[in-house]
Motif scaffolding. Sequence first.
Motif, PDB file in Angstrom:
ATOM      1  N   GLY A 215       0.777  -1.232   0.000  1.00 40.69           N
ATOM      2  CA  GLY A 215       0.000   0.000   0.000  1.00 40.69           C
ATOM      3  C   GLY A 215       0.805   1.276   0.000  1.00 40.69           C
ATOM      4  O   GLY A 215       0.271   2.356  -0.278  1.00 40.69           O
ATOM      5  N   ARG A 216       2.110   1.195   0.255  1.00 36.39           N
ATOM      6  CA  ARG A 216       2.909   2.430   0.363  1.00 36.39           C
ATOM      7  C   ARG A 216       3.215   3.062  -0.989  1.00 36.39           C
ATOM      8  O   ARG A 216       3.700   4.187  -1.051  1.00 36.39           O
ATOM      9  N   LEU A 218       1.140   4.282  -2.762  1.00 38.52           N
ATOM     10  CA  LEU A 218       0.255   5.446  -2.816  1.00 38.52           C
ATOM     11  C   LEU A 218       0.941   6.709  -2.316  1.00 38.52           C
ATOM     12  O   LEU A 218       0.539   7.819  -2.685  1.00 38.52           O
ATOM     13  N   ASP A 219       1.966   6.572  -1.495  1.00 35.57           N
ATOM     14  CA  ASP A 219       2.704   7.749  -1.026  1.00 35.57           C
ATOM     15  C   ASP A 219       3.573   8.337  -2.127  1.00 35.57           C
ATOM     16  O   ASP A 219       4.109   9.442  -1.980  1.00 35.57           O
ATOM     17  N   PRO A 271      -1.772  11.914  -1.533  1.00 37.69           N
ATOM     18  CA  PRO A 271      -1.590  11.143  -0.301  1.00 37.69           C
ATOM     19  C   PRO A 271      -1.655  12.019   0.952  1.00 37.69           C
ATOM     20  O   PRO A 271      -0.923  13.011   1.064  1.00 37.69           O
ATOM     21  N   GLU A 275      -7.516  11.730   0.106  1.00 35.96           N
ATOM     22  CA  GLU A 275      -7.601  10.279  -0.026  1.00 35.96           C
ATOM     23  C   GLU A 275      -8.936   9.923  -0.696  1.00 35.96           C
ATOM     24  O   GLU A 275      -9.888  10.706  -0.678  1.00 35.96           O
ATOM     25  N   THR A 280      -8.828   2.801  -0.608  1.00 41.80           N
ATOM     26  CA  THR A 280      -8.851   2.317   0.776  1.00 41.80           C
ATOM     27  C   THR A 280      -8.479   0.842   0.895  1.00 41.80           C
ATOM     28  O   THR A 280      -7.682   0.461   1.772  1.00 41.80           O
ATOM     29  N   ARG A 283      -4.767   0.462   0.805  1.00 43.31           N
ATOM     30  CA  ARG A 283      -4.117   0.951   2.023  1.00 43.31           C
ATOM     31  C   ARG A 283      -4.291  -0.034   3.178  1.00 43.31           C
ATOM     32  O   ARG A 283      -3.379  -0.229   3.983  1.00 43.31           O
ATOM     33  N   THR A 284      -5.462  -0.632   3.283  1.00 49.46           N
ATOM     34  CA  THR A 284      -5.816  -1.376   4.492  1.00 49.46           C
ATOM     35  C   THR A 284      -5.755  -2.891   4.366  1.00 49.46           C
ATOM     36  O   THR A 284      -5.550  -3.587   5.361  1.00 49.46           O
TER      37      THR A 284
END
Length: 346
Positions: A215-216, A218-219, A271, A275, A280, A283-284
């Motif tokens: 998920g990182r 997305l940063d 980011p 959001e 989601t 990320r989760t």
Amino acid sequence: RDGRNTGEVVDTRWSAFARTDLVDRSGDTGLNFYVDGGAGSYMFRFPGDYRRLFFLRREAAFFPYYFGKRERALIVGPGGGADVLYALMTGWRDIEAVEINPEIVDLVRERGDYNGHLYDLQGVDVHTGDGRNYLQRSDRRYDLIALPLVYAEAADLVGYALAENYLFTREAFAAYLDHLGEGGRLVLVVHNHALMLRVVATLEALWLERGGEPGRILDHLVVVNGSRGDATSEEAYRPLLLVQKKPYTAYQLGQFRKVMTELELNAYFMPGLRERSAFTPLRTAGLAAFVAATEFDISPVTDDRPFFYDATPGLDVKLVWLLWGSGFLGVVALLAPLAFGAMCER
């Protein structure tokens, strides 16, 4: 004839690659290229005075060229040269472009008086060939690698679904990112929300393959809506993706937001600042949950399965009808001689 909005074909070229048409649809501002009647790009009328094209700065595709070191850019698939023009207007020093269709390159050069001899200006180096192969043979590093949008109508994307495309695979993204310099960015423009999600899924697959934390990715991502996008919609419109080798800093995101406000553009995703529920699950819960959370097929694209535009689960409805129609005609073709023979025997 006043030359406006006529849709007149002003030149046509045939080659082993495709049929290429140059079409006058917009009159004063530029001409359209169409390849095999579908995918197109734009060639602006450029008299040599950038102030005459100041209106272009509000186009979403222009946005990435405002930022970075502005030293070396690579444009994969420049078509009629719009992105080359954006880079020139924002002061990029070295601009390389690789166009697979030689007829487009020839037509742009032949109409130099119309487009300001765009492909022969100082600092512009245009090559003919496959962009990914060109990149993989190079040891250069770029501050920006851009894959502009190939304009197509929704109906045309159905035809693309079964076409192999090696520019949007996990292995291709690896090559792009590996050729970015420190702080460099990969820029992609895609047609719709589903294809944007598929790009993100493919980037995440690469990220995980290289040992990244789930998920990182997305940063490292900013998504900007197209120039006529609705800021309130949960789906991105003609999204522009900016993928950075390093995570975005608060300062960078602040600069992006400031320029977007000035140009009346809107961010679909930033980011920590904007959001979106579409991301989601990534990320989760991870990549598998992200892919499963949408009605589209956004599974990562690889060189072994390079069908980037095939985002419809199962067979596309139009393709199903085409297959049924072909089958019906085949049956008719087989039975017609038998029926005719039986009639003659009577």
